[in-house]
Design an enzyme around this catalytic site. Sequence first.
Site, PDB file in Angstrom:
ATOM      1  CE  LYS A 163       8.494  -4.908  59.769  1.00 11.63           C
ATOM      2  NZ  LYS A 163       7.507  -3.811  59.810  1.00 11.63           N
ATOM      3  CG  ASP A 192      12.904  -7.335  63.696  1.00 11.70           C
ATOM      4  OD1 ASP A 192      12.537  -6.502  64.550  1.00 11.70           O
ATOM      5  OD2 ASP A 192      12.213  -8.300  63.361  1.00 11.70           O
ATOM      6  CG  HIS A 193      12.182  -1.373  65.312  1.00 13.11           C
ATOM      7  ND1 HIS A 193      11.184  -1.736  64.459  1.00 13.11           N
ATOM      8  CD2 HIS A 193      11.567  -0.983  66.449  1.00 13.11           C
ATOM      9  CE1 HIS A 193      10.015  -1.576  65.064  1.00 13.11           C
ATOM     10  NE2 HIS A 193      10.219  -1.113  66.275  1.00 13.11           N
ATOM     11  CE  LYS A 197      10.729  -2.519  70.243  1.00 15.73           C
ATOM     12  NZ  LYS A 197      10.292  -1.153  70.398  1.00 15.73           N
ATOM     13  CD  GLU A 231       1.644  -1.168  66.861  1.00 11.42           C
ATOM     14  OE1 GLU A 231       2.475  -0.255  66.782  1.00 11.42           O
ATOM     15  OE2 GLU A 231       1.223  -1.784  65.880  1.00 11.42           O
ATOM     16  CG  HIS A 255       8.598  -6.356  64.695  1.00  7.50           C
ATOM     17  ND1 HIS A 255       9.870  -6.093  64.239  1.00  7.50           N
ATOM     18  CD2 HIS A 255       7.823  -5.340  64.250  1.00  7.50           C
ATOM     19  CE1 HIS A 255       9.850  -4.959  63.548  1.00  7.50           C
ATOM     20  NE2 HIS A 255       8.639  -4.494  63.531  1.00  7.50           N
ATOM     21  CE  LYS A 355      -0.302  -0.806  62.531  1.00  7.70           C
ATOM     22  NZ  LYS A 355       0.815  -0.445  63.423  1.00  7.70           N
TER      23      LYS A 355
HETATM   24  C1  BG6 Z   1       6.907  -1.469  62.639  1.00  2.93           C
HETATM   25  C2  BG6 Z   1       5.571  -1.675  61.987  1.00  2.93           C
HETATM   26  O1  BG6 Z   1       7.864  -2.347  62.109  1.00  2.93           O
HETATM   27  O2  BG6 Z   1       6.787  -1.702  64.045  1.00  2.93           O
HETATM   28  C3  BG6 Z   1       4.540  -0.752  62.593  1.00  2.93           C
HETATM   29  O3  BG6 Z   1       5.676  -1.431  60.588  1.00  2.93           O
HETATM   30  C4  BG6 Z   1       4.484  -0.926  64.087  1.00  2.93           C
HETATM   31  O4  BG6 Z   1       3.262  -0.972  62.019  1.00  2.93           O
HETATM   32  C5  BG6 Z   1       5.889  -0.833  64.703  1.00  2.93           C
HETATM   33  O5  BG6 Z   1       3.664   0.086  64.619  1.00  2.93           O
HETATM   34  C6  BG6 Z   1       5.865  -1.199  66.165  1.00  2.93           C
HETATM   35  O6  BG6 Z   1       7.105  -0.901  66.723  1.00  2.93           O
HETATM   36  P1  BG6 Z   1       7.238  -0.546  68.275  1.00  2.93           P
HETATM   37  O7  BG6 Z   1       8.700  -0.381  68.490  1.00  2.93           O
HETATM   38  O8  BG6 Z   1       6.429   0.685  68.514  1.00  2.93           O
HETATM   39  O9  BG6 Z   1       6.665  -1.731  68.998  1.00  2.93           O
END
Ligand code: BG6
Length: 504
Positions: A163, A192-193, A197, A231, A255, A355
């Site tokens: 992404k 999409d990481h 999870k 975050e 996400h 953030k």
């Molecule tokens: C990323 C964003 O895809 O996901 C970041 O570009 C964000 O800005 C991050 O901080 C959040 O991932 P996680 O796994 O820490 O919730």
Amino acid sequence: MTHAIRRKSKAEPAPPTTLFLFGAHGDLVKRLLVPALYNLKRNGLLGDGLRIIGVDHNAISDEGFAQKLEEFIRNEMAGKGDHTLDPAVWSRLAKGISYVQGDFLDDSTYQALAAKIADSGTGNAVFYLATAPRFFSEVARRLGSAGLLEETPEAFRRVVIEKPFGSDLHTAEALNACLLKVMTEKQIYRIDHYLGKETVQNILVSRFSNSLFEAFWNNHYIDHVQITAAETVGVETRGSFYEHTGALRDMVPNHLFQLLAMVAMEPPAAFGADAVRGEKAKVVGAIRPWTVEEARANSVRGQYAAGEIDGNALPGYREENNVAPDSNTETYVALKVMIDNWRWVGVPFYLRTGKRMSVRDTEIVICFKPAPYAQFRDTEVDELQPTYLRIQIQPNEGMWFDLLAKRPGQALKMDNIELGFAYKDFFEMQPSTGYETLIYDCLTGDQTLFQRADNIENGWRAVQPFLDAWQQDSTVQQYAAGENGPKAGEELLTRDCRVWHRLG
Ligand code: BG6
């Protein structure tokens, strides 16, 4: 083929493959991909036939590159208090590491990659595009013209795209069209990481393996749903990227919509890629397309100003590196969306992400409709507090019902109680970056946890009205670092007589 969600107990090592990491010197490779490859190797999920080849423009020898990767892993692990890199595991992984120096836009780079594949003893190859997004279509086109995407019955060719996938509906459609000119949908792995999870995968498994959920999982019993990704970090070193991206593009169509899809989708007929992705695309496609006026009324943009978290003084967004001093980029967004299908009609989904908020907390809160009050009229209970199911994605992974119960004593008084499950009480959580599952699934050809073209485009279609509204009026409301967004973010719910669940 086995499938991502049901294979765990007997996962086999991935087949011999040449894995090309485009953008080998970038942050993603260092912080997430290489540690994930090491974890997979340690868990016996990568055979000795896996070769890892860095591709980037900097000059470095094969040994120098392998050494750098080792340093990255040690640093990443040390950052988490783990100083136990296993030398035997590392040396087996390192045997397959090499490097190709080349410009992504130069055809000779692709000839060098072809030579690497010819040398490898296997025709299987995965091209992982961990590059700046502007290279995605160019690299794909060049891989295609070099013949590197041609599969045979014995050899697969796959492309992983990171992404952000496009920056609006139009660019996402154009990128999909460009990819699909040189490869088939089956070869494309859009990452999409969040889908890597465990807690996100567990939403589906819990919903569809415990029949009680289905009984109340609809607009008869659910009042509204809240999805939050808060975050504490700021933009860190990514100011120039973030200036053009902002919180909406960075977090919502990918996400947060993945979380929404997991909660809202219909049961798939099987846990296979086609069935799961079909249901997800359908529900995201059912998000009501707001008019520009509605989008403005149903969204809030915020930006962090100077403040403090845990006693540490922090600069405002406009003071961060590579950020314009008068920037209007949003670092916080809150939205209300509606899903126009039979299950969810009338149930608002409130989404927020930001953030520099007070705590790190990614959670989904399913808020139930109140029970009728009449029966409590002549008691000391003045009102029935809201009850809900909280699905905690991170950091304290688990699921909790917040319900009402009678407080012991002669008078009828009530209190909120919790029924819950914390992952750490039941399962040993392996160290994980979230990428282990996704890399393994790509190597084994399981697309269930990757986004299909229609899913991505439906996501952008749903956020496009917000982008259009903000183009006309880019007002951004300030909140101090350490606060949970601007006041208007609270008002998005209070005007509907609801409140955000307290974070942390
Ligand atoms: C990323 C964003 O895809 O996901 C970041 O570009 C964000 O800005 C991050 O901080 C959040 O991932 P996680 O796994 O820490 O919730």
